[in-house]
Design a protein around this motif. Sequence first.
Motif, PDB file in Angstrom:
ATOM      1  N   ILE A  31       0.876  -1.176   0.000  1.00 18.64           N
ATOM      2  CA  ILE A  31       0.000   0.000   0.000  1.00 18.64           C
ATOM      3  C   ILE A  31       0.909   1.219   0.000  1.00 18.64           C
ATOM      4  N   MET A  32       0.762   2.059  -1.011  1.00 25.66           N
ATOM      5  CA  MET A  32       1.613   3.235  -1.145  1.00 25.66           C
ATOM      6  C   MET A  32       1.065   4.366  -0.280  1.00 25.66           C
ATOM      7  N   PRO A  33       1.960   5.215   0.227  1.00 31.22           N
ATOM      8  CA  PRO A  33       1.462   6.367   1.001  1.00 31.22           C
ATOM      9  C   PRO A  33       0.612   7.252   0.096  1.00 31.22           C
ATOM     10  N   SER A  34      -0.459   7.746   0.643  1.00 25.94           N
ATOM     11  CA  SER A  34      -1.332   8.590  -0.161  1.00 25.94           C
ATOM     12  C   SER A  34      -0.762  10.004  -0.211  1.00 25.94           C
ATOM     13  N   THR A  48       5.411   3.382   2.975  1.00 25.13           N
ATOM     14  CA  THR A  48       4.935   2.255   2.203  1.00 25.13           C
ATOM     15  C   THR A  48       4.640   1.133   3.188  1.00 25.13           C
ATOM     16  N   LYS A  49       3.486   0.522   3.067  1.00 29.21           N
ATOM     17  CA  LYS A  49       3.071  -0.509   4.015  1.00 29.21           C
ATOM     18  C   LYS A  49       2.904  -1.837   3.284  1.00 29.21           C
ATOM     19  N   TYR A  50       3.558  -2.855   3.818  1.00 28.81           N
ATOM     20  CA  TYR A  50       3.415  -4.189   3.234  1.00 28.81           C
ATOM     21  C   TYR A  50       2.314  -4.936   3.954  1.00 28.81           C
ATOM     22  N   ILE A  51       1.514  -5.660   3.188  1.00 25.79           N
ATOM     23  CA  ILE A  51       0.456  -6.469   3.783  1.00 25.79           C
ATOM     24  C   ILE A  51       0.502  -7.861   3.162  1.00 25.79           C
ATOM     25  N   ALA A  52       0.203  -8.860   3.994  1.00 23.56           N
ATOM     26  CA  ALA A  52       0.017 -10.207   3.467  1.00 23.56           C
ATOM     27  C   ALA A  52      -1.481 -10.368   3.268  1.00 23.56           C
ATOM     28  N   LEU A  53      -1.845 -10.979   2.160  1.00 22.57           N
ATOM     29  CA  LEU A  53      -3.255 -11.232   1.865  1.00 22.57           C
ATOM     30  C   LEU A  53      -3.423 -12.730   1.686  1.00 22.57           C
ATOM     31  N   HIS A  54      -4.443 -13.280   2.305  1.00 23.22           N
ATOM     32  CA  HIS A  54      -4.716 -14.702   2.124  1.00 23.22           C
ATOM     33  C   HIS A  54      -6.126 -14.882   1.589  1.00 23.22           C
ATOM     34  N   PHE A  55      -6.229 -15.525   0.432  1.00 23.24           N
ATOM     35  CA  PHE A  55      -7.519 -15.755  -0.210  1.00 23.24           C
ATOM     36  C   PHE A  55      -8.025 -17.134   0.224  1.00 23.24           C
ATOM     37  N   GLY A  56      -8.732 -17.172   1.344  1.00 27.11           N
ATOM     38  CA  GLY A  56      -9.189 -18.432   1.918  1.00 27.11           C
ATOM     39  C   GLY A  56     -10.637 -18.718   1.571  1.00 27.11           C
ATOM     40  N   GLU A  57     -11.135 -19.846   2.081  1.00 24.64           N
ATOM     41  CA  GLU A  57     -12.513 -20.254   1.784  1.00 24.64           C
ATOM     42  C   GLU A  57     -13.532 -19.313   2.409  1.00 24.64           C
TER      43      GLU A  57
END
Length: 134
Positions: A31-34, A48-57
């Motif tokens: 996610i970039m700084p606005s 700049t913020k890093y995020i982990a995304l998990h596409f689960g059920e």
Amino acid sequence: QYIMLKEKNIEEFLTKKGWNFSNNKSIVGVIMPSKIDLFFGTGGIFTTKYIALHFGEDGIAVMPLNNLTGKIESKSSFLITNNRIKSIIFKKNFLSYQLVISGENFELKCRVNKITIAASWHKKGLANILEQYN
């Protein structure tokens, strides 16, 4: 940015939360700084913020990563349940994708690089997720 996080860490975190985990369904987003935040200095994201995304059920788990340790920030992690998601769009750019997850009253935008250094699981996860949503 060097991501030390392993998919196993994501699995452990989700299991502890009681959220579903699926193999090869995790990616790292940025996610970039606005510009507005930077210009007016109104809280929000400054770096700049890093995020982990998990596409689960059961939906998409959003897990912000600590900028110093690279670990999941438990308190600010949340699950966007499937019934709240209206659309998931990956727009292809040169070295990355623009991911937009939209619902009735929210929009989450982030950049997803095609390759993330040190997170070999990211590439597999991205391939699987793109197959599902593109």
